[in-house]
Each structure stands twice: as structure tokens, then as C-alpha cells.
Design a protein around this motif. Structure first.
Motif, PDB file in Angstrom:
ATOM      1  N   UNK A  28     -62.847  16.896  -0.048  1.00 22.32           N
ATOM      2  CA  UNK A  28     -63.752  15.824  -0.491  1.00 22.32           C
ATOM      3  C   UNK A  28     -62.984  14.737  -1.053  1.00 22.32           C
ATOM      4  N   UNK A  29     -61.847  14.639  -1.481  1.00 17.21           N
ATOM      5  CA  UNK A  29     -61.253  13.589  -1.733  1.00 17.21           C
ATOM      6  C   UNK A  29     -60.898  12.568  -0.487  1.00 17.21           C
ATOM      7  N   UNK A  30     -60.461  13.453   0.685  1.00 20.77           N
ATOM      8  CA  UNK A  30     -59.917  12.600   1.875  1.00 20.77           C
ATOM      9  C   UNK A  30     -61.201  12.069   2.337  1.00 20.77           C
ATOM     10  N   UNK A  31     -62.397  13.047   2.569  1.00 19.32           N
ATOM     11  CA  UNK A  31     -63.693  12.279   3.065  1.00 19.32           C
ATOM     12  C   UNK A  31     -64.324  11.239   2.246  1.00 19.32           C
ATOM     13  N   UNK A  32     -64.168  11.119   0.991  1.00 11.92           N
ATOM     14  CA  UNK A  32     -64.745  10.043   0.047  1.00 11.92           C
ATOM     15  C   UNK A  32     -63.598   8.870   0.554  1.00 11.92           C
ATOM     16  N   UNK A  33     -62.588   8.926   0.416  1.00 14.73           N
ATOM     17  CA  UNK A  33     -61.710   7.682   0.907  1.00 14.73           C
ATOM     18  C   UNK A  33     -61.885   7.106   2.305  1.00 14.73           C
ATOM     19  N   UNK A  34     -62.079   8.261   3.247  1.00 17.46           N
ATOM     20  CA  UNK A  34     -62.364   7.672   4.536  1.00 17.46           C
ATOM     21  C   UNK A  34     -63.753   7.012   4.732  1.00 17.46           C
ATOM     22  N   UNK A  35     -64.731   7.505   3.722  1.00 16.85           N
ATOM     23  CA  UNK A  35     -65.973   7.062   3.814  1.00 16.85           C
ATOM     24  C   UNK A  35     -66.160   5.479   3.479  1.00 16.85           C
ATOM     25  N   UNK A  36     -65.084   5.017   2.922  1.00 17.12           N
ATOM     26  CA  UNK A  36     -65.019   3.656   2.365  1.00 17.12           C
ATOM     27  C   UNK A  36     -64.739   2.585   3.743  1.00 17.12           C
ATOM     28  N   UNK A  37     -64.322   3.342   4.946  1.00 22.62           N
ATOM     29  CA  UNK A  37     -64.216   2.513   5.881  1.00 22.62           C
ATOM     30  C   UNK A  37     -65.355   2.353   6.999  1.00 22.62           C
ATOM     31  N   UNK A  38     -66.545   3.041   6.577  1.00 22.14           N
ATOM     32  CA  UNK A  38     -67.626   3.405   7.338  1.00 22.14           C
ATOM     33  C   UNK A  38     -68.220   2.115   7.581  1.00 22.14           C
ATOM     34  N   UNK A  39     -68.569   1.603   8.952  1.00 23.83           N
ATOM     35  CA  UNK A  39     -69.223   0.450   9.141  1.00 23.83           C
ATOM     36  C   UNK A  39     -70.745   0.535   9.377  1.00 23.83           C
ATOM     37  N   UNK A  40     -71.368  -0.075   8.179  1.00 22.38           N
ATOM     38  CA  UNK A  40     -72.818  -0.115   8.388  1.00 22.38           C
ATOM     39  C   UNK A  40     -73.555  -0.529   9.662  1.00 22.38           C
ATOM     40  N   UNK A  41     -74.442   0.144  10.262  1.00 21.03           N
ATOM     41  CA  UNK A  41     -75.115   0.030  11.574  1.00 21.03           C
ATOM     42  C   UNK A  41     -74.325   0.008  12.604  1.00 21.03           C
ATOM     43  N   UNK A  42     -73.114   0.779  12.431  1.00 22.32           N
ATOM     44  CA  UNK A  42     -71.939   0.774  13.416  1.00 22.32           C
ATOM     45  C   UNK A  42     -72.285   2.102  14.312  1.00 22.32           C
ATOM     46  N   UNK A  62     -66.901  13.525   5.971  1.00 15.01           N
ATOM     47  CA  UNK A  62     -67.630  12.210   5.929  1.00 15.01           C
ATOM     48  C   UNK A  62     -68.910  12.353   5.976  1.00 15.01           C
ATOM     49  N   UNK A  63     -69.579  13.040   6.846  1.00 15.02           N
ATOM     50  CA  UNK A  63     -70.905  12.984   7.025  1.00 15.02           C
ATOM     51  C   UNK A  63     -71.606  13.460   5.580  1.00 15.02           C
ATOM     52  N   UNK A  64     -71.164  14.458   5.161  1.00  8.36           N
ATOM     53  CA  UNK A  64     -71.713  14.980   3.695  1.00  8.36           C
ATOM     54  C   UNK A  64     -71.654  13.833   2.768  1.00  8.36           C
ATOM     55  N   UNK A  65     -70.468  13.270   2.649  1.00 11.10           N
ATOM     56  CA  UNK A  65     -70.181  12.126   1.727  1.00 11.10           C
ATOM     57  C   UNK A  65     -71.386  11.017   1.884  1.00 11.10           C
ATOM     58  N   UNK A  66     -71.637  10.782   3.337  1.00 11.21           N
ATOM     59  CA  UNK A  66     -72.806   9.679   3.377  1.00 11.21           C
ATOM     60  C   UNK A  66     -73.991  10.026   3.033  1.00 11.21           C
ATOM     61  N   UNK A  67     -74.231  11.618   3.121  1.00 12.02           N
ATOM     62  CA  UNK A  67     -75.553  11.898   2.704  1.00 12.02           C
ATOM     63  C   UNK A  67     -75.655  11.697   0.998  1.00 12.02           C
ATOM     64  N   UNK A  68     -74.517  12.298   0.398  1.00 15.32           N
ATOM     65  CA  UNK A  68     -74.347  12.313  -0.845  1.00 15.32           C
ATOM     66  C   UNK A  68     -74.571  10.728  -1.428  1.00 15.32           C
ATOM     67  N   UNK A  69     -74.208   9.764  -0.963  1.00 17.43           N
ATOM     68  CA  UNK A  69     -74.216   8.369  -1.403  1.00 17.43           C
ATOM     69  C   UNK A  69     -75.218   7.669  -0.699  1.00 17.43           C
ATOM     70  N   UNK A  70     -76.132   8.294   0.027  1.00 23.61           N
ATOM     71  CA  UNK A  70     -77.318   8.076   0.602  1.00 23.61           C
ATOM     72  C   UNK A  70     -77.407   6.734   1.436  1.00 23.61           C
ATOM     73  N   UNK A  71     -76.098   6.751   2.245  1.00 23.84           N
ATOM     74  CA  UNK A  71     -75.958   5.664   3.348  1.00 23.84           C
ATOM     75  C   UNK A  71     -76.276   6.092   4.861  1.00 23.84           C
ATOM     76  N   UNK A  93     -76.266   4.233   9.315  1.00 20.74           N
ATOM     77  CA  UNK A  93     -75.156   4.526  10.064  1.00 20.74           C
ATOM     78  C   UNK A  93     -75.619   5.305  11.303  1.00 20.74           C
ATOM     79  N   UNK A  94     -74.887   5.379  12.515  1.00 24.42           N
ATOM     80  CA  UNK A  94     -75.294   5.961  13.427  1.00 24.42           C
ATOM     81  C   UNK A  94     -74.217   6.784  13.977  1.00 24.42           C
ATOM     82  N   UNK A  95     -74.301   8.054  13.626  1.00 27.77           N
ATOM     83  CA  UNK A  95     -73.243   9.166  13.984  1.00 27.77           C
ATOM     84  C   UNK A  95     -73.561   9.745  15.540  1.00 27.77           C
ATOM     85  N   UNK A  96     -72.497   9.724  16.220  1.00 25.84           N
ATOM     86  CA  UNK A  96     -72.436  10.383  17.406  1.00 25.84           C
ATOM     87  C   UNK A  96     -71.379  11.428  17.647  1.00 25.84           C
TER      88      UNK A  96
END
Length: 649
Positions: free
Chosen positions: A280-294, A306-315, A319-322
Motif C-alpha cells: 500500500x505504501x508503494x501504491x500510495x506514492x505511485x498514485x501521486x503521479x496519476x494524471x487526471x483525465x489521462x 494503484x487502482x485500489x488506492x484510486x478507489x479509496x481516494x475516490x479519484x 481516470x481511464x484505466x486500460x
């Protein structure tokens, strides 16, 4: 009207010695299991067919003997061209022992080569694989000594390097669908993915070969709507109904999930929260790099957190995951369903998805690592005596606008604890990941730096950034000692130009991080202050990251608003210490400075203790005729602005 429905044994009997056979499947999904089982049984019973060439993209099996893992029997295969060997370990072992020839090529390249075969093309030109082990200068993708034919060539066209991948004509395609009519028209309404079935079928048919389709059911003639037919019957020679039904599971862990096939949409608002561990620590730090609408791609392992962190943080809605397998949008699935997506916006063919990736459509990818060296090279394909393969790693990492490599700092037995917002290494991992030189180059740090591709390496205890000179240590977790917990467990000394920043303390606390505010820069205005008596605007960018062009636009708006509120041209002091600007955004950032100098600044002074930051900023500013000097300290910058202010008065 010919009825093409026959038994699996009858269909497999059509395969001849020496044929080139391709098969569909992605990890544990969409695998024509009955056809693989019938081919295995025929060989066990009759010792035929012999000396087949197997071509496949992603691994298609459970790593324990199912899927293509069934084809390990000595003499059945003579050559394998695959992106992944890890899901058929006995076949990989045969290749490592020089019992069969083998090539490990990028998944997207193999996927697109099916279309080359279908079109009668001799092969495919691509930059994918340059400066990795696929490059002929580094092995050409061969996995052993008995593999001698060059199927990858390096060519120069108009002064640019290209790789040419030779297409291998296909004799047999083993594909899978949900429904077939007696004429062989195929629909995929209950499949999680469509993959390359159409291209594979066309490649075999146009080469005079045969196409065998495994389906769940046969439907009446004329009952399939034309636009629902994903593979037309003119390409299909044999239809085999899966019996028992377990041979046609959606994937090895799921018989059928309508949310993954797109038949229904399910609520995903209450995903379980991850425990505050290293993943979770790794995923949380990586999530700070997420580009909104990217557009984003996540690898398996630590990155899929990272997908779980994005859900937790309601973002997630922003985002568009592929997935490289063809899913766009929704919530990416893990485990045996990896590659598919619940509530996907669309599912496209795998080769088309790789067109999107190869063309630069991805804004960010987060991928795992096995080894990293001082030049920033990454190995995920061959290490520790294992032939794993690259999968889509090369296709994705080389062409994504920005890359985050994510994984634990060491491997094998690592135990950590988080106490009072600080990280404690309870037990160190047995194996080092940061080595002097990687065993095999799956990602070239040197090539990425040359292209100015933004790359960072995120672990539970620190973060590195790729620079032209190698890896720079830029962040350290609170509670971690650099000498004891980092340098002592690396085979090389990273660049340390300044005291590394602390990783964001929110990462190490149970509470939500407020990621949405961070990604939208809602708090950016708090970094700006104005002294009207001295007419000095202070901008504190310490610890802030310019990750995407929108960040530059957000900063410019905040600065313009502050200057317009001041009502006159201002003198500015900018603290860049600990600020990270993505490698490909220095030009956009310098354009912003030029705009501010032209319209709002009277004078400006910037400072940073990072020599790399100073160099890059000076280069970008010099091109625009702006004063390029970046000071090393706040005192120098403040003195320069005071001098400029006094001179103006």
C-alpha cells in the motif's frame, strides 16, 4: 450450408507435423482449454504431431500445467515464439536446456504480426525493443544457443533506427468465442476479452491453413446479428463445443462473471481498503503521479494496488484505466481475471490496443521490477535462473509518456512496520533488486533518458528519478536512514545531489490522503504569498511535482491571479528546492516563465540545491533569451531580487 461443428479430437487430427500453431488467451482468461487438452492427449497417445512451432502473445495458462503448459512433452514443440514463458514453466525449462528453439518478443509486436501475416506482409517495422535484449545488438530476442535464425533486424531509415520483425506464416489458429452458428460465424458475448482472434484466424486462413474455434454453444443459422459476429464464418474451418463446460471457463478462477463480459454493471463503491503494508505504501506514492483525465496502464503485482488506492481516494471516475489485453475504463480486475475490467467502457482487440500504446496514447504506466541498475535499466524478463519473458512490458514502458516502476526495495522475506507515521524495516529481504548491472535489459534507462522520458522508481522506503547520469535518490521515507536502510543494500551508489526530500507523510498514516486535492492542485495557491511593502511575490514549490502539462497551466493561473491582485509588476522569488519537473516538461515550464516575465514580473530569482534541476532550467531558459542563472541558496536569490528591486526604484 456446411456444418462445421466437429469434435475436438477430429479437429486436432488436422494438425500436421511441423505446423506453425498460434493460440489465443491472456494470462488465465479466454483460453481454448479443450483444444490444448486434445492436442496434448493426441501427442501422448500417438506421438504426433511432432515439431510444432508455437506462437503466442501473453502467457496463456495457470503456471501449473494448464493452457499452453500442456504442450511441454518432448518432441511436440521444436520452436516457440512468445512474449511470456512464465505461464508454461516446463516449456521454458526445455528452452533453457536447449531442447527447443525459442524467441521472447514483445507482446504487442507478436499481436500486430498476426495482422502482417494476414495481409501477406513479410513483417513489421517498429521502434519497440530498441536498446533492449530484443535489439539484435543485445541478442535479438533469442533465448538460448540453439536458436540461431535472426528474426529481428536493425535497419536505418532516413537517419532513424528501426527494428524489423520477421513474420512467421501460420498454419493453424486455435481461437475461442462464445457462440457459433453451423457456418462458423463467431460471437463473443460472454468473453471478457476479444484479443487477437480475428487477426489470428485471418492469418491462418490466408496462408492456406486451418482455423479451429472453441465455443460454449452452437446457435441456429441466422440468429447472430452481423455486428455481433467478431470472426466471420468464411475464416473458420472447425467449430468445437466445449464439453465439459469447465473447459470453457471465463478464466481459471471464474466460471462466468457478467460484469467482466459487459453484460451488467455492478457497484464498485465499497472496495475493501488495503492494509497499510509495503504494497500500500508503494501504491500510495505511485498514485501521486496519476494524471487526471489521462489514459493509464497498470502492471501486475505492486502496481495493480494503484487502482485500489484510486478507489479509496475516490479519484477513479476521473481516470481511464486500460489493459494491454484491450479493456478500456471501469475497474481493472486482478487475480485470475487480470487483464479484464468490471464495468469497462469498451473492449477492443489486443492488436488495436497496442496500436494505441505504440503510438504514444498512454499518459502513464506503472510497472513492476525485478532488477534495476545504476543506469536505470530494468529487468523483468530473465533473472534468478528463470525465463519469465517480457509480456507487454517493453511495448508499454518504451512508449508511455511517463513511467513509474514500483516494487519493494529488496525481495524475499522483507518485513516492515509503520509506527507513528514512520517506516521501520523489521526484516530485510534476502535478495537485492538494485544491482550493478541487470542480467537482461527489458527497459533501457539510457534510451529513456535520451528521449527525455519521465521515469521514477518507487519503493516502500525511497524514490529514485532517472537522469542522464543515472539514478538520483530524490525521496526517503520518514524513519529511514539513508546509509543503513538504502545504501547498504544497493550494489551501486546512486546520485545524491542534495538532501532527499521526505516522502509525503500522508502515505504512512491510516487516514485518506486527500489525493484529489493534490492531483487537481487545489491547494497550489497556498504556496504563493505576497509582500506589498517590498513588492515581492514568494512561490514555494518545495516538494511539489510538475507531472503533466496541466500542472504547468494550473501554476500559471495561480501566479497570474496573484499578480493581478497585486495590481502591478512584481519581483518574484521561487523556491525549487525539492521540486521535481518531469523530464519532458521543462520546455513547457520555461514557456510559462517567459509568459510571466513578459506580462507580470519585474524581476525573478530562482534557487535549488539540485545541480540537475539548475542545469535543466538554465538550458530551457537560455533558449528563450531569459536570464538563465538559478541560484543555489535562498539567500542568494533574495539578495538578487532585492538588488533588482532597488535598481528599479
Amino acid at each position: 450450408m456446411k456444418n462445421k461443428v466437429i469434435t475436438a479430437d477430429q479437429a486436432i487430427a488436422l494438425i500436421n507435423d511441423g505446423d506453425v500453431v498460434c493460440t489465443t488467451g491472456f494470462v488465465q482468461s479466454c483460453i481454448p482449454e479443450l483444444l490444448h487438452a486434445a492436442l496434448e492427449q493426441r501427442y501422448v497417445d500417438t506421438q504426433g504431431p511432432k515439431n510444432l512451432t508455437l506462437i503466442m502473445c501473453a502467457g496463456a495458462g495457470d503456471s501449473k500445467g494448464l493452457g499452453t503448459g500442456r504442450l511441454h512433452h518432448e518432441g511436440l514443440l521444436s520452436r516457440v515464439i512468445a512474449a511470456n514463458f512464465g505461464r508454461m514453466p516446463k516449456v521454458a525449462e526445455a528452452a533453457q536446456k536447449n531442447k527447443i528453439q525459442g524467441y521472447n518478443l514483445p507482446q504487442g509486436i507478436i499481436s500486430k504480426l498476426y495482422r502482417s501475416c494476414a495481409a501477406g506482409s513479410p513483417g513489421l517495422f517498429s521502434k519497440v525493443g530498441l536498446h533492449t535484449y530484443v535489439d539484435p545488438r543485445l541478442g535479438g530476442g533469442k533465448v538460448n544457443e540453439v536458436t540461431t535464425e535472426d528474426i529481428v533486424k536493425r535497419l536505418e531509415i532516413d537517419g532513424e533506427e528501426w527494428l524489423f520483425y520477421k513474420a512467421t506464416p501460420i498454419n493453424v489458429a486455435l481461437i475461442r468465442a462464445t457462440s457459433a452458428d453451423p457456418s462458423g460465424n463467431l460471437s463473443m458475448e460472454k468473453e471478457a476479452l476479444t484479443l487477437d482472434c480475428l487477426a489470428q484466424a485471418m492469418a491462418a486462413h490466408n496462408n492456406g491453413g486451418i482455423v479451429i474455434a472453441q465455443v460454449e454453444r452452437v446457435v441456429a443459422p441466422g440468429s447472430l446479428k452481423p455486428k455481433d459476429v467478431r470472426v466471420p464464418g468464411i475464416l473458420v474451418d472447425c467449430v468445437v463445443v466445449a464439453d465439459p463446460p469447465e473447459m470453457h471457463r471465463m478464466n481459471y478462477g471464474v466460471m462466468y462473471n457478467p460484469a467482466l463480459s459487459g453484460a451488467i454493471r455492478v457497484p464498485v463503491d465499497h472496495m475493501p481498503r488495503m492494509a497499510l503494508d509495503e504494497r500500500k505504501i508503494i501504491a500510495r506514492r505511485a498514485a501521486f503521479e496519476l494524471p487526471l483525465n489521462g489514459a493509464i496502464n497498470l502492471g501486475v503485482g505492486a502496481p495493480d494496488g494503484v487502482a485500489s488506492i484510486a478507489a479509496e481516494e475516490q479519484v477513479t471516475p476521473y481516470l481511464t484505466m486500460t489493459t494491454e489485453a484491450g479493456a478500456i475504463g471501469g475497474v481493472l480486475a486482478g487475480g485470475s481475471s487480470f487483464g479484464s475490467s468490471a464495468n469497462a467502457d469498451s473492449v477492443i482487440d489486443q492488436n488495436t490496443m497496442f496500436d494505441f500504446y505504440h503510438g504514444g496514447g498512454l499518459d502513464l504506466t506503472c510497472l513492476g521490477v525485478a532488477e534495476v541498475d545504476e543506469q536505470g535499466n530494468v529487468n523483468t524478463s530473465r533473472f534468478g535462473g528463470r525465463l519469465n519473458g517480457c509480456g507487454g512490458f517493453i511495448d508499454i514502458s518504451q512508449n508511455s509518456r511517463a513511467v513509474v516502476f514500483a516494487g519493494t526495495f529488496t525481495a524475499g522475506g522483507l518485513k516492515i512496520a509503520v509506527e507513528d507515521g514512520k517506516l521501520k524495516i523489521v526484516q530485510e529481504g534476502r535478495a537485492r533488486k538494485f544491482v550493478k548491472a541487470v542480467e537482461q535489459i527489458t527497459f533501457s534507462g539510457t534510451y529513456a533518458a535520451k528521449k527525455s522520458q519521465p521515469v521514477i522508481y518507487v519503493t516502500e522506503r525511497c524514490v529514485f528519478q532517472l537522469t542522464p547520469d543515472g539514478l538520483e535518490l530524490i525521496e526517503v521515507a520518514p524513519g529511514v536512514d539513508i546509509d543503513r536502510d538504502i545504501l547498504a543494500h544497493m550494489d551501486f551508489a546512486p546520485i545524491i545531489n542534495r538532501r532527499p526530500m521526505l516522502m509525503d507523510e500522508r502515505i504512512f498514516r491510516e487516514d485518506p490522503m486527500g489525493l484529489m486535492d493534490e492531483l487537481t492542485n487545489l491547494n497550489l495557491c497556498e504556496r504563493v504569498s505576497y509582500d506589498p511593502q517590498r513588492n515581492i511575490l514568494f512561490l514555494n514549490l518545495e516538494g511539489w511535482s510538475v507531472r503533466k502539462k496541466a500542472d504547468v497551466a494550473d501554476l500559471q493561473k495561480v501566479l497570474v491571479d496573484a499578480c493581478e491582485k497585486a495590481g502591478r509588476r512584481v519581483n518574484s522569488v521561487v523556491n525549487h528546492d525539492g521540486c521535481r519537473i518531469a523530464e519532458d516538461l521543462y520546455e513547457a515550464y520555461a514557456d510559462m516563465i517567459q509568459h510571466m516575465m513578459k506580462h507580470h514580473y519585474q524581476s525573478t530569482a530562482r534557487y535549488s540545491t539540485s545541480s540537475f534541476m539548475r542545469l535543466k532550467m538554465q538550458e530551457a531558459l537560455s533558449k528563450r533569451g531569459l536570464r538563465p542563472h538559478i541560484f543555489e541558496s535562498a539567500e542568494e536569490a533574495h539578495a538578487a531580487v532585492e538588488a533588482a528591486r532597488a535598481a528599479a526604484e
